[in-house]
Design a protein around this motif. Structure first.
Motif, PDB file in Angstrom:
ATOM      1  N   VAL B  78       0.823  -1.222   0.000  1.00 11.93           N
ATOM      2  CA  VAL B  78       0.000   0.000   0.000  1.00 11.93           C
ATOM      3  C   VAL B  78       0.852   1.266   0.000  1.00 11.93           C
ATOM      4  O   VAL B  78       0.388   2.341  -0.383  1.00 11.93           O
ATOM      5  N   GLU B  79       2.109   1.143   0.412  1.00 10.71           N
ATOM      6  CA  GLU B  79       2.996   2.319   0.440  1.00 10.71           C
ATOM      7  C   GLU B  79       3.299   2.847  -0.960  1.00 10.71           C
ATOM      8  O   GLU B  79       3.778   3.974  -1.105  1.00 10.71           O
ATOM      9  N   ILE B  80       3.031   2.050  -1.984  1.00  9.51           N
ATOM     10  CA  ILE B  80       3.186   2.549  -3.368  1.00  9.51           C
ATOM     11  C   ILE B  80       2.337   3.809  -3.548  1.00  9.51           C
ATOM     12  O   ILE B  80       2.764   4.770  -4.182  1.00  9.51           O
ATOM     13  N   ASP B  81       1.151   3.828  -2.955  1.00 10.31           N
ATOM     14  CA  ASP B  81       0.292   5.015  -3.056  1.00 10.31           C
ATOM     15  C   ASP B  81       0.465   5.974  -1.880  1.00 10.31           C
ATOM     16  O   ASP B  81       0.329   7.186  -2.043  1.00 10.31           O
ATOM     17  N   VAL B  82       0.745   5.444  -0.712  1.00 14.57           N
ATOM     18  CA  VAL B  82       0.649   6.253   0.511  1.00 14.57           C
ATOM     19  C   VAL B  82       2.021   6.675   1.023  1.00 14.57           C
ATOM     20  O   VAL B  82       2.141   7.655   1.764  1.00 14.57           O
ATOM     21  N   GLY B  83       3.064   5.972   0.639  1.00  9.89           N
ATOM     22  CA  GLY B  83       4.399   6.233   1.172  1.00  9.89           C
ATOM     23  C   GLY B  83       4.565   5.577   2.530  1.00  9.89           C
ATOM     24  O   GLY B  83       3.596   5.092   3.122  1.00  9.89           O
TER      25      GLY B  83
END
Ligand SMILES: [Ca+2]
Lengths: 200, 200
Positions: B78-83
């Motif tokens: 999910v960090e791909i979108d949220v960092g």
């Protein structure tokens, strides 16, 4: 196990885990999918394990995916000492050379040797099995290890194919034949895409 | 499955795998063990899966290590979108905020949604289980996710503890308590080392 035995064991476990960190600094010939930089062998190993989870239905029914994942997590650790040997370097001959294999076996002795003996034996056996490329699990793991850089090259505009002046026939020989051994339908699908790239 | 259904399925599988590649470009607050640069979330996920293989004997007997490994391979996508949200940022409050959780759920919808429906559901369920942090598998996975940056900070001379002016008590609270939930003996061992760092 006494408290002091647990302490010694944890010290050995973390000696290995801290040493393994160095795999993040070993650079491969292949770039990221977006072409922004070369991939390192740590993140490559993660991506391959995710390939195994995602492409499990492409494996022979005899394949145990959780063993494949474990194999892939370990498969490149020897590169901490030996570095990555690009598949297309030296006209495609460097990869399986006796020199490389001896250096990798020595690296495996050192790196897995940091672990407590039971774990050292377990991890070494998985790595040996991967290297021998004979069991269904190892053949599928090898297929994924070969297909991931093909996909990165396709996505990033050619990558190492351009760098090493690889032909479509050399790709079939050096890479395709090995993907087909562990994942034949997968290679059919990917090969159609590589053909379109080589003969646009 | 017809040839054309297999083709569609492979297209979806590779849409996910190619998108996942972007996790290699998400930087964390923590550095590599040698302090040379910040760690990315792809290589971090690999290292954690290796932690699970190596520290399996620190888990509760109910824990299934292969599920933990799969959870850890997926946990940061999910960090791909949220960092990455550093654990010690904003006085330790940013990490579990409602805003972050909502953004991560949306990212999970998008990223796992690239997969064929059966895999999307399977991967999403593993990620939800990790986030909920209730099952033995998720609690052990969370412990490893918390202990790995502690080890990187210890090895690299303080790392994010220096950057965010973290105290020994804050570390116990924000990190130690969560490590202890899934791996109590492991936290005992690591805590002795962090004490020595904070009170030399
Ligand atoms: Ca994490």
């Amino acid at each position: 196990m006494t408290a002091s035995e647990t302490d010694d064991r944890l010290s050995a476990q973390f000696a290995f885990l801290n040493e393994a960190d160095r795999l993040k600094s070993v650079l491969r010939a292949t770039t990221l999918v977006d072409g922004s930089r070369r991939e390192n062998s740590g993140e490559h190993s993660w991506h391959l394990a995710l390939y195994a989870m995602t492409l499990a239905d492409q494996a022979d029914p005899a394949v145990k995916i959780d063993r494949v994942i474990r194999m892939l997590l370990l498969h490149d650790l020897v590169e901490i000492d030996v570095g990555d040997v690009p598949i297309h370097s030296k006209g495609g001959t460097a990869h399986g050379s006796t020199d490389t294999q001896e250096a990798e076996a020595k690296a495996a002795d050192r790196i897995f040797g940091l672990l407590p003996p039971d774990l050292a034996a377990e991890f070494r056996a998985l790595w040996d099995e991967f290297e021998a490329a004979e069991t269904p699990d190892a053949l599928f793991a090898k297929s994924l290890d070969r297909v991931q850089p093909v996909m990165a090259n396709l996505m990033s505009g050619g990558g190492t194919w351009v760098e090493y002046e690889v032909t479509s026939e050399q790709l079939d020989q050096r890479v395709g034949s090995k993907i087909a051994k562990g994942a034949p339908r997968l290679w059919d699908w990917v090969r159609a895409k590589t053909r379109a790239w080589f003969e646009p």
